[in-house]
Design an enzyme around this catalytic site. Structure first.
Site, PDB file in Angstrom:
ATOM      1  N   ASP A 207     -16.655 -71.736  43.530  1.00 19.88           N
ATOM      2  CA  ASP A 207     -15.843 -72.111  42.436  1.00 19.88           C
ATOM      3  C   ASP A 207     -14.891 -73.089  43.213  1.00 19.88           C
ATOM      4  OD1 ASP A 207     -15.212 -71.530  39.414  1.00 19.88           O
ATOM      5  OD2 ASP A 207     -13.291 -71.373  40.766  1.00 19.88           O
ATOM      6  N   ASN A 215      -8.537 -82.250  36.180  1.00 20.16           N
ATOM      7  CA  ASN A 215      -9.362 -82.764  34.777  1.00 20.16           C
ATOM      8  C   ASN A 215      -8.095 -83.228  33.851  1.00 20.16           C
ATOM      9  OD1 ASN A 215     -11.945 -83.031  35.056  1.00 20.16           O
ATOM     10  ND2 ASN A 215     -12.313 -81.066  34.523  1.00 20.16           N
ATOM     11  N   HIS A 220     -11.176 -86.247  32.657  1.00 17.98           N
ATOM     12  CA  HIS A 220     -12.712 -85.723  32.874  1.00 17.98           C
ATOM     13  C   HIS A 220     -13.346 -86.835  33.854  1.00 17.98           C
ATOM     14  CE1 HIS A 220     -12.342 -81.984  30.765  1.00 17.98           C
ATOM     15  NE2 HIS A 220     -11.620 -82.767  29.730  1.00 17.98           N
ATOM     16  N   ASP A 224     -15.247 -85.920  36.967  1.00 16.87           N
ATOM     17  CA  ASP A 224     -16.808 -85.961  37.134  1.00 16.87           C
ATOM     18  C   ASP A 224     -17.061 -86.661  38.545  1.00 16.87           C
ATOM     19  OD1 ASP A 224     -17.289 -84.695  34.503  1.00 16.87           O
ATOM     20  OD2 ASP A 224     -17.694 -86.473  33.689  1.00 16.87           O
ATOM     21  N   ASP A 250     -17.495 -76.385  37.353  1.00 15.12           N
ATOM     22  CA  ASP A 250     -17.139 -76.554  38.810  1.00 15.12           C
ATOM     23  C   ASP A 250     -17.753 -75.255  39.583  1.00 15.12           C
ATOM     24  OD1 ASP A 250     -15.119 -74.705  37.646  1.00 15.12           O
ATOM     25  OD2 ASP A 250     -13.717 -75.214  39.150  1.00 15.12           O
TER      26      ASP A 250
END
Length: 334
Positions: A207, A215, A220, A224, A250
């Site tokens: 994680d 973000n 985003h 990404d 994630d």
């Protein structure tokens, strides 16, 4: 190359088709010429059937069974032409070529194309008066060209089907953003590992720390791009047999097999080290890290994917507090 389980199913389908064809042909011969007309070739066919049933039932190397089935088709058609040299039987012989394409295996189709050409040569020059009495001998070349065309057509068809299947599998099994495996692929690989009876199965649950902050701050699109780089770095550390899967957001899972605890711990450290190097995105230097939890078992036959994911997830959360304190992401303009 198709999987062994799929090859086994296609072996059964082809065996059933061959058996139906032979049974119908044998019954017609019995009605027209009597029971004795199907012997002695019937003895050989019964022997082949017994061997093939044993191979299929025991699942003894489906690849060997595949070649055996295709070979048996042509042996059968050889005896059929020898005992009943009729044009209709010669035409039936060509059915073996498209039937061999059921495997979508180029070598099998090439083998079938060569066998069809050999039987064409045998029928044309040794059974000419019975099968081709009204055909000029110079026309033999057209029969060969027909076989070559059929073989080339089937090979092209198989190539196109494989390309289409590869694209469908990519859509079905891969995460469209990062190219990592998805949950469906993870389930499939886990089941395959259990079937192959590996001596150990392990899961790493990853994680990303502070990913939400990235973000929220930079959007985003940057998030990404960051995930794509993360996947590239992790894959650069993994072995060829390991599978990296994106569960969502994630969160990632790495499926490993035939690994012991010390190597698993060493691999976890190498992943941490690979992610510790800052990543530059949109003129921002981003320091990232991941919390990693582990699940490990040598009881592979009883292993359950969901249980192992939960165990690795819990282990990850035990480390997450320390990871967040020591590796909080930093954003620095460059």
């Amino acid at each position: 190359m198709i999987g062994y389980e799929l090859m086994h199913r296609r072996n059964k389908i082809l065996f059933i088709l061959i058996s139906i064809f032979y049974s119908v042909q044998a019954m017609i011969n019995i009605v027209i010429e009597g029971f004795a007309s199907i012997f002695p070739p019937a003895y050989l066919f019964i022997l082949f059937v017994a061997i093939l049933i044993g191979l299929i039932h025991k699942k003894v190397n489906p690849k060997i069974t595949m070649y055996g089935l295709v070979s048996c088709m042509y042996v059968y058609f050889y005896f059929l032409l020898k005992d009943s040299p009729y044009l209709v039987n010669y035409l039936f012989m060509w059915l073996a070529l498209p039937l061999s394409a059921i495997y979508q295996h180029t070598r099998v189709v090439v083998m079938a194309g060569i066998a069809s050409t050999i039987l064409t040569f045998y029928a044309f020059f040794y059974l000419y008066n019975e099968i081709f009495p009204n055909v000029a001998k110079e026309d033999f070349v057209y029969l060969v060209l027909f076989g070559l065309f059929m073989t080339a057509f089937l090979l092209t068809f198989i190539h196109r089907v494989k390309d289409a299947n590869a694209k469908l599998q990519e859509l079905a099994y891969l995460d469209p953003l990062t190219g990592a495996a998805n949950r469906l692929f993870l389930n499939k690989k886990f089941d395959l590992l259990k079937e192959s009876k590996v001596h150990s199965i392990a899961l790493l649950f990853l994680d990303m720390n502070g990913f939400k902050k990235i973000n929220d701050t930079y959007g985003h699109e940057v998030g990404d791009q960051l995930l794509e780089v993360v996947v590239q770095r992790i894959n650069g550390v993994l072995r060829g047999t390991d599978l990296l899967c994106r569960l969502g957001g994630d969160e990632f899972v790495i499926l490993l097999s035939n690994i012991d605890q010390p190597i698993l711990e060493s691999l976890s450290e190498r992943i941490r080290f690979a992610l510790d190097n800052p990543i530059t995105l949109n003129h921002q230097l981003i320091n990232v890290s991941a919390s990693i939890g582990r699940s490990y078992t040598t009881e592979t036959l009883q292993a359950d994917l969901e249980v192992m994911i939960k165990e690795a997830d819990r282990a990850m959360y035990k480390e997450k507090g320390r990871e967040l304190i020591t590796h909080t992401p930093e954003l620095v303009e460059v």
